[in-house]
Write a protein that holds these residues in place. Structure first.
Motif, PDB file in Angstrom:
ATOM      1  N   LEU A  66     152.608  70.604  10.879  1.00  0.00           N
ATOM      2  CA  LEU A  66     151.715  70.236   9.778  1.00  0.00           C
ATOM      3  C   LEU A  66     150.364  70.946   9.841  1.00  0.00           C
ATOM      4  N   GLU A  67     150.162  71.742  10.883  1.00  0.00           N
ATOM      5  CA  GLU A  67     148.924  72.518  10.991  1.00  0.00           C
ATOM      6  C   GLU A  67     148.732  73.464   9.800  1.00  0.00           C
ATOM      7  N   PRO A  68     149.755  74.214   9.376  1.00  0.00           N
ATOM      8  CA  PRO A  68     149.560  75.115   8.230  1.00  0.00           C
ATOM      9  C   PRO A  68     149.228  74.386   6.921  1.00  0.00           C
ATOM     10  N   TYR A  69     149.523  73.099   6.861  1.00  0.00           N
ATOM     11  CA  TYR A  69     149.235  72.309   5.668  1.00  0.00           C
ATOM     12  C   TYR A  69     147.822  71.722   5.698  1.00  0.00           C
ATOM     13  N   GLY A  70     147.101  71.976   6.788  1.00  0.00           N
ATOM     14  CA  GLY A  70     145.713  71.535   6.876  1.00  0.00           C
ATOM     15  C   GLY A  70     145.511  70.140   7.428  1.00  0.00           C
ATOM     16  N   PHE A  71     146.562  69.532   7.977  1.00  0.00           N
ATOM     17  CA  PHE A  71     146.426  68.179   8.497  1.00  0.00           C
ATOM     18  C   PHE A  71     145.957  68.147   9.954  1.00  0.00           C
ATOM     19  N   TYR A  72     146.300  69.164  10.712  1.00  0.00           N
ATOM     20  CA  TYR A  72     145.918  69.255  12.122  1.00  0.00           C
ATOM     21  C   TYR A  72     145.352  70.631  12.408  1.00  0.00           C
ATOM     22  N   THR A  73     144.564  70.703  13.461  1.00  0.00           N
ATOM     23  CA  THR A  73     144.085  71.992  13.932  1.00  0.00           C
ATOM     24  C   THR A  73     144.283  72.034  15.446  1.00  0.00           C
ATOM     25  N   PHE A  74     144.734  73.189  15.920  1.00  0.00           N
ATOM     26  CA  PHE A  74     144.941  73.349  17.356  1.00  0.00           C
ATOM     27  C   PHE A  74     143.602  73.231  18.060  1.00  0.00           C
ATOM     28  N   ASP A  75     143.583  72.470  19.146  1.00  0.00           N
ATOM     29  CA  ASP A  75     142.350  72.221  19.876  1.00  0.00           C
ATOM     30  C   ASP A  75     142.318  72.997  21.192  1.00  0.00           C
ATOM     31  N   HIS A  76     143.257  72.693  22.084  1.00  0.00           N
ATOM     32  CA  HIS A  76     143.286  73.362  23.383  1.00  0.00           C
ATOM     33  C   HIS A  76     144.601  73.060  24.104  1.00  0.00           C
ATOM     34  N   VAL A  77     144.823  73.762  25.192  1.00  0.00           N
ATOM     35  CA  VAL A  77     145.936  73.481  26.092  1.00  0.00           C
ATOM     36  C   VAL A  77     145.335  72.895  27.357  1.00  0.00           C
TER      37      VAL A  77
END
Length: 118
Positions: A66-77
């Motif tokens: 769902l990241e490409p849909y703007g609901f989540y953004t990658f933060d870190h590993v």
């Protein structure tokens, strides 16, 4: 070809391809495919996971899908190699069928991006 028909055909082809590769004769369901994506995103494909980590893997997959849909953004590993995401926008309230279509669309897009399907 309409978008719905194309999604349906791609979904059926994807399920067949994944089922042939990862199942013993039964078609994988949506949850199983989400779980496989979680394993792929974690990068630990030959590890047996306990139940609570399986849920975490599915969460990773949903965030990634769902990241490409703007609901989540990658933060870190983190130090153990687990990816973390931040909520960017709350998911809208969707009916069960609408949720399924959104997830199938996101999964098909994911595997198109990975060039696993055409």
């Amino acid at each position: 070809m309409s978008r719905d028909i194309q999604l349906k055909e791609r979904w059926e082809d994807l399920v067949q391809k994944l089922s042939d590769q990862f199942s013993q004769g039964e078609d994988l369901d949506l949850d199983a495919i989400i779980y496989l994506i979680g394993i792929q995103e974690l990068g630990k494909v030959h590890v047996k996971f306990p139940k609570d980590e399986k849920l975490n893997l599915m969460h990773i997959a949903i965030c990634r899908l769902l990241e490409p849909y703007g609901f989540y953004t990658f933060d870190h590993v983190d130090q153990e190699g687990w990816p973390h995401y931040s909520v960017k926008e709350e998911l809208p309230t969707l009916k069960a069928g609408e949720q399924t279509v959104l997830m199938k669309e996101a999964i098909v897009s994911y595997f198109l991006e990975k060039e696993y399907i055409d």
